[in-house]
Write an enzyme that holds these catalytic residues in place. Structure first.
Site, mmCIF file in Angstrom:
data_model
loop_
_atom_site.group_PDB
_atom_site.id
_atom_site.type_symbol
_atom_site.label_atom_id
_atom_site.label_comp_id
_atom_site.label_asym_id
_atom_site.label_seq_id
_atom_site.Cartn_x
_atom_site.Cartn_y
_atom_site.Cartn_z
ATOM 1 N N SER A 66 0.838 -1.204 0.000
ATOM 2 C CA SER A 66 0.000 0.000 0.000
ATOM 3 C C SER A 66 0.870 1.250 0.000
ATOM 4 C CB SER A 66 -1.001 0.019 1.158
ATOM 5 O OG SER A 66 -1.974 1.027 0.923
ATOM 6 N N HIS A 71 3.256 14.070 6.788
ATOM 7 C CA HIS A 71 2.941 15.497 6.657
ATOM 8 C C HIS A 71 3.608 16.190 7.835
ATOM 9 C CE1 HIS A 71 -0.024 14.261 3.705
ATOM 10 N NE2 HIS A 71 -0.402 13.347 4.582
ATOM 11 N N CYS A 86 -1.592 -4.187 3.630
ATOM 12 C CA CYS A 86 -2.321 -5.452 3.758
ATOM 13 C C CYS A 86 -1.413 -6.526 4.335
ATOM 14 C CB CYS A 86 -2.929 -5.883 2.424
ATOM 15 S SG CYS A 86 -1.773 -5.949 1.087
#
Length: 144
Positions: A66, A71, A86
């Site tokens: 994934s 940030h 996953c």
């Protein structure tokens, strides 16, 4: 099944959060630190918004399972990190790496299990996997 670890780290020196090479290094090294396979280069952006206090750096790296994103807001001394996969991974290792890099123990962590009805198996079917690998090999060699 999909697991999603969300970290908010606080009270970080603004110089650390403004250090583009360091943030790039974090995204580059995170996959290996949590036993994931990195499949893209690091993407990191210097973000300017209509509110200069919200400016910072945002980036991500795609992993086979994934993604990992961050940030960083220097004005607030805060960085948010998401690891979505996953494949199960050590939350403790992920948290410790973030604390080590950002030099803070002020961490808020959330862990969510998602996609509980996904049809994607934990381990691929060996026959289908072998067929897919052979098809990939043939495609790369130009044989059809």
């Amino acid at each position: 099944m999909l697991v999603h670890l969300m970290l908010e780290l606080y009270n970080i020196d603004r110089e650390i959060l403004s250090n583009e090479p360091l943030l790039r290094q974090v995204l580059d090294q995170y996959p290996e630190r949590v036993a994931m396979e990195k499949v893209s280069p690091v993407h990191l952006y210097d973000i300017e918004t209509s509110n200069p206090l919200d400016a910072g750096m945002s980036g991500f790296v795609v992993i086979a399972q994934s993604h990992i994103s961050l940030h960083a807001w220097p004005e607030y001394g805060e960085v948010d990190i998401d690891i979505c996969s996953c494949k199960e991974f050590s939350q403790e290792d992920a948290i410790n790496f973030a604390k080590e890099i950002f030099k803070t123990d002020d961490v808020e962590a959330h862990f969510v299990v998602r996609a509980t009805r996904s049809l994607r198996p934990e381990e691929p079917d060996p026959v289908r996997f072998a067929q897919a690998m052979e098809e990939r090999r043939l495609a790369k060699s130009g044989v059809r």
